[in-house]
Design an enzyme around this catalytic site. Structure first.
Site, PDB file in Angstrom:
ATOM      1  N   CYS A  67       0.818  -1.211   0.000  1.00 50.19           N
ATOM      2  CA  CYS A  67       0.000   0.000   0.000  1.00 50.19           C
ATOM      3  C   CYS A  67       0.855   1.266   0.000  1.00 50.19           C
ATOM      4  O   CYS A  67       0.399   2.323  -0.387  1.00 50.19           O
ATOM      5  CB  CYS A  67      -0.954  -0.005   1.176  1.00 50.19           C
ATOM      6  SG  CYS A  67      -0.181  -0.478   2.703  1.00 50.19           S
ATOM      7  N   PRO A 118       7.160  -4.068  11.089  1.00 54.05           N
ATOM      8  CA  PRO A 118       7.632  -5.392  10.690  1.00 54.05           C
ATOM      9  C   PRO A 118       6.985  -5.951   9.417  1.00 54.05           C
ATOM     10  O   PRO A 118       7.446  -6.954   8.889  1.00 54.05           O
ATOM     11  CB  PRO A 118       7.234  -6.255  11.885  1.00 54.05           C
ATOM     12  CG  PRO A 118       6.018  -5.602  12.430  1.00 54.05           C
ATOM     13  CD  PRO A 118       6.119  -4.141  12.124  1.00 54.05           C
ATOM     14  N   ALA A 155     -10.235  -8.697   7.414  1.00 53.48           N
ATOM     15  CA  ALA A 155      -9.507  -9.498   8.403  1.00 53.48           C
ATOM     16  C   ALA A 155      -8.138  -9.907   7.894  1.00 53.48           C
ATOM     17  O   ALA A 155      -7.729 -11.036   8.029  1.00 53.48           O
ATOM     18  CB  ALA A 155     -10.330 -10.726   8.762  1.00 53.48           C
ATOM     19  N   MET A 183      -2.982  -6.654   8.409  1.00 52.77           N
ATOM     20  CA  MET A 183      -3.014  -5.310   8.988  1.00 52.77           C
ATOM     21  C   MET A 183      -4.087  -5.209  10.063  1.00 52.77           C
ATOM     22  O   MET A 183      -3.883  -4.626  11.128  1.00 52.77           O
ATOM     23  CB  MET A 183      -3.283  -4.309   7.864  1.00 52.77           C
ATOM     24  CG  MET A 183      -2.979  -2.895   8.200  1.00 52.77           C
ATOM     25  SD  MET A 183      -1.241  -2.554   8.005  1.00 52.77           S
ATOM     26  CE  MET A 183      -1.189  -1.969   6.329  1.00 52.77           C
ATOM     27  N   ALA A 184      -5.242  -5.764   9.765  1.00 44.65           N
ATOM     28  CA  ALA A 184      -6.354  -5.722  10.723  1.00 44.65           C
ATOM     29  C   ALA A 184      -5.997  -6.470  12.003  1.00 44.65           C
ATOM     30  O   ALA A 184      -6.317  -6.024  13.109  1.00 44.65           O
ATOM     31  CB  ALA A 184      -7.601  -6.324  10.088  1.00 44.65           C
TER      32      ALA A 184
END
Lengths: 278, 493
Positions: free
Chosen positions: B51, B114, B189, B192-193
């Site tokens: 992203c 990370p 989900a 990142m979430a």
């Protein structure tokens, strides 16, 4: 001891404590140093305690039956500090108290020059209603001042967050938006009933003293305007669930009107409340 | 022949989120849709698309950059002119340094986060599955992973690992103060979430609600965090009780609109809401930020917190950059040593052939067929050649790449090696098995013993012919290209 407790020396000592607290507090905020801020808040509290002791010891009684503009401003400072202290204890935020110390410093600076300008209060004004009128309005004005500072901080932080701009380094420790809004809300919810009480007491007391409930006095008119604004905010907060920017802006307006009422009307206008007329 | 390592990319510094959306290579990294075909100038390639960045790494010759840009623009159905202004290009050492910085999260929006290492590993897996990587990129990527590990263990740059989701939680604290009276909802989900959920739990969030188009995934994540799953269709009604919304879905267009949130605000009596949109393309309509008491941050807006973290970790980053620099030099040395591999192989081969020939000759002279004796002679020959070649091989490995070229030439002249040394990259496939410091003498495999089971006479005859051939191959009359006739009769070129 007597010289220490004289109005001038006590004013000077309190002023020094508030000045130290204000400057150290700002330094603590700039350096993001919690220890310095806590020390500053402690010094501000000492200043408040000293001012309270002096008030209770009644040195103003030395100017029996009198009310000076200096004492009036110092009372204002005392209420501001009281509110700041309550917020420090209640929400563990020393920043309102530190801003309160700065505001009190300004009030004290003005008061120092006018302590000797004592105006004798007529005997007709010595009554519990008068004390309630003055006391309630003083506390509500102090709350308005606190909510103004919290509201300004809210508007600034809100604007920065909305614009996604970083905060300057020295403002990184500003309380969270929710806390600032909560301070503003608490001040409104507590201040409006007090302000109403003060106004109602004044109106009731005006009839026997001045012969009419509403005499067209500038102070009465501006106070009613403030009350109306205050009422709108109170209604919005309680009934409409207002939060954030709108009540913060309206409280800023209320503060500006109150400032005009205190400084403009009391000092420069022909009013029952003018220090030139009491 | 000189090969270049070229890195072309755009990231959050050079391109806004809408540009990154436009040039993201999401499906184009899959083997079946691989966007950067090999051939032409590009010999090896890797595509990293997250992203925050899209980067193409390639090894090749000629105008590698142009080919990369064209392939990238073509994959996104755009022109190179549209793409080029947002890109940066690094060559060779700079490209290696940048890759190591990216892997170590020194170039990340949130310093030390990370996730990038996982994303880089994923990109490498896809490139390998697409048969797009070779010796150079394989080694480079493995080196990048080891650099990242070293940075993490030797510096405190990632001691309190931060990420986009961590930055989101920091912002949430600026709005709400404490978390323990507030609920959060995660939409999507993904990794990142999950990180966001971890940070929220660590900060004492009252409850976590999870929503996903696939309800079972939402349930699974909600169960893990002792939260509650919410059907995707009931999002708006769930917003009434939620203060923080973190969206990270792969939806192609916005799923949360201002008109819906206006209704939600009324229902929740204007209690503030904080939307963190970490999805690209964005999940939340930007107009939502215009509403009072609503705060919307997309991935770019998290720069503020990122910069804060960067500043506080600057000291550690400097230490980490030192490691990156050191490893970059180490990789450069490896690359330079790769250049000398063909020469070393030739040297070793000559040694082996000599052992083979001499053992055969000795055995014939002795008239012996004793295998034990033969093995003993071979062992002795191995030891002698090994010792003899140690000095020239060390000499070849010494110095930088410029010196290597000179050393190669010297050794080739001294040992009469084939002057037409193949390019290091063409040879690199053969050198694959040889690690940088692990150049091994191949196990003795004398091809002559089985195939040349000739009689003594034949051998003598052949040997004589060979000697004659060698002698005749270089003379004053017919000078070879190697010694120009100066070593007449001795030159084996």
């Amino acid at each position: 001891m007597t010289s220490l407790l004289s109005p001038a020396s006590s004013t000077l000592l309190t002023l020094v404590l508030y000045a130290f607290a204000g400057v150290a507090g700002m330094l603590g905020m700039i350096l993001k140093n919690q220890t310095i801020r806590v020390v500053a808040a402690t010094v501000a509290t000492c200043g408040f305690i000293l001012q309270t002791v002096i008030l209770f010891m009644g040195f103003h009684a030395q100017t029996a039956g009198g009310l000076s503009l200096g004492a009036y401003l110092q009372m204002m400072a005392w209420f501001v500090m009281l509110c700041g202290l309550v917020l420090w204890i209640k929400i563990h935020q020393e920043i309102p108290l530190l801003f309160g110390a700065l505001l009190s410093l300004v009030l004290f600076c003005f008061s120092a020059r006018s302590l000797q300008l004592v105006v004798h209060v007529p005997g007709s004004l010595h009554a519990p209603f008068y004390a309630l009128h003055i006391g309630a309005l003083y506390i509500s004005l102090a709350l308005i001042a606190i909510s103004f500072v919290a509201g300004l901080a809210f508007l600034y932080l809100d604007q920065r967050l909305k614009a996604r701009k970083p905060l300057p380094h020295f403002l990184r420790d500003l309380p969270a938006l929710n806390i600032l809004d909560s301070i503003n809300s608490t001040a409104t919810l507590a201040g409006f009933p007090l302000f109403t009480t003060g106004i109602v007491c004044g109106l009731i007391y005006a009839r026997p003293v001045y012969g009419a409930t509403l005499t067209g006095d500038p102070k009465e008119l501006i106070s009613l305007v403030i009350w109306a604004c205050f009422a709108v905010i109170f209604y919005g907060r309680v009934c409409r669930g207002w939060r954030g920017r709108k009540p913060a802006r309206l409280m800023a307006l209320v503060f500006v009107l109150s400032l005009f009422s205190i400084v403009g009307v009391n000092l420069f206008m022909n009013s029952h409340h003018a220090f030139t007329r009491i | 022949m000189d090969c270049d390592i070229v890195l072309v990319g755009l990231n959050y510094r050079t391109a806004a989120v809408d540009v990154r959306e436009r040039f993201a290579l999401v499906h184009q990294t899959d083997p079946e849709n691989w966007a950067l075909p090999l051939g032409g100038a590009v010999h090896e390639a890797l595509i990293l698309s997250t992203c925050n960045r899209v980067e193409l790494l390639a090894m090749g010759t000629g105008d590698v950059r142009s080919q990369m840009l064209s392939a990238w623009a073509k994959a996104r159905q755009a022109s190179v002119q549209d793409l080029e202004p947002y890109t940066y290009t690094y060559h060779n050492d700079d490209a290696v340094r940048h890759l190591f910085s990216v892997a170590s999260s020194l170039d990340s929006m949130v310093l030390g986060e990370p996730q990038i290492l996982g994303q880089l590993k994923q990109a490498y897996r896809k490139a390998a599955a697409s048969h797009a990587t070779g010796v150079i990129l394989n080694h480079l990527l493995h080196k990048a992973f080891s650099v990242a590990k070293r940075v993490r263990t030797e510096t405190a740059v990632a001691s309190s690992a931060v990420s986009i989701s961590y930055a989101a939680v920091e912002l949430a604290k600026r709005i709400f103060g404490t978390m323990n009276e507030h609920r959060a909802m995660l939409i999507g989900a993904g990794e990142m979430a999950e990180l966001a959920a971890t940070h929220l739990v660590q900060n004492g969030i009252a409850e976590i609600l999870v929503s996903n188009r696939t309800y079972s995934k939402a349930e699974e994540l909600a169960r893990f965090y002792h939260g509650r799953a919410v059907p995707f269709e009931h999002l708006n009604s769930a917003f009434r009780d939620v203060d923080i919304v973190i969206t990270s879905t792969g939806a192609p267009e916005a799923i949360i609109h201002a008109k819906d949130i206006r209704q939600v605000l009324k229902a929740r009596r204007n209690r503030p809401m904080f939307f963190i949109d970490i999805a690209v393309p964005r999940d939340v309509d930007p107009d939502v930020n215009g509403l009072d008491n609503i705060y919307l941050y997309d991935i770019d807006d998290l720069k503020e917190v990122v910069e804060e973290n960067r500043a506080s970790r600057r000291g550690e980053a400097i230490k980490a950059e030192g490691i990156v620099e050191e490893e970059m030099v180490s990789f450069r040395d490896w690359l330079a040593r790769l250049n000398v591999q063909p020469t070393i192989k030739q040297l070793v081969q000559i040694g082996q052939d000599t052992i083979c020939d001499e053992v055969e000759r000795t055995m014939r002279r002795l008239g012996s067929t004793d295998e034990t004796l033969k093995e003993a002679l071979e062992c002795m020959g191995q030891a002698l050649v090994k010792k003899f070649l140690h000095a020239p091989i060390s000499y070849l490995k010494e110095g930088d790449s410029a010196e290597h070229s000179r050393h190669i030439l010297t050794i080739q002249q001294v040992f009469n090696l084939d002057g037409h040394c193949q390019s290091r990259f063409a040879q690199s496939k053969h050198a694959e098995s040889q690690e940088e410091d692990g150049l091994q003498f191949p196990a003795f495999s004398c091809s002559c013993t089985a195939d040349r089971a000739e009689s003594g006479e034949q051998a003598k005859e052949n040997a004589g012919t060979q000697e004659a051939d060698k002698a005749s191959s270089c003379s004053k009359d017919k000078p070879c290209t190697c010694c120009q006739g100066t070593q007449e009769g001795l030159c084996h070129a």
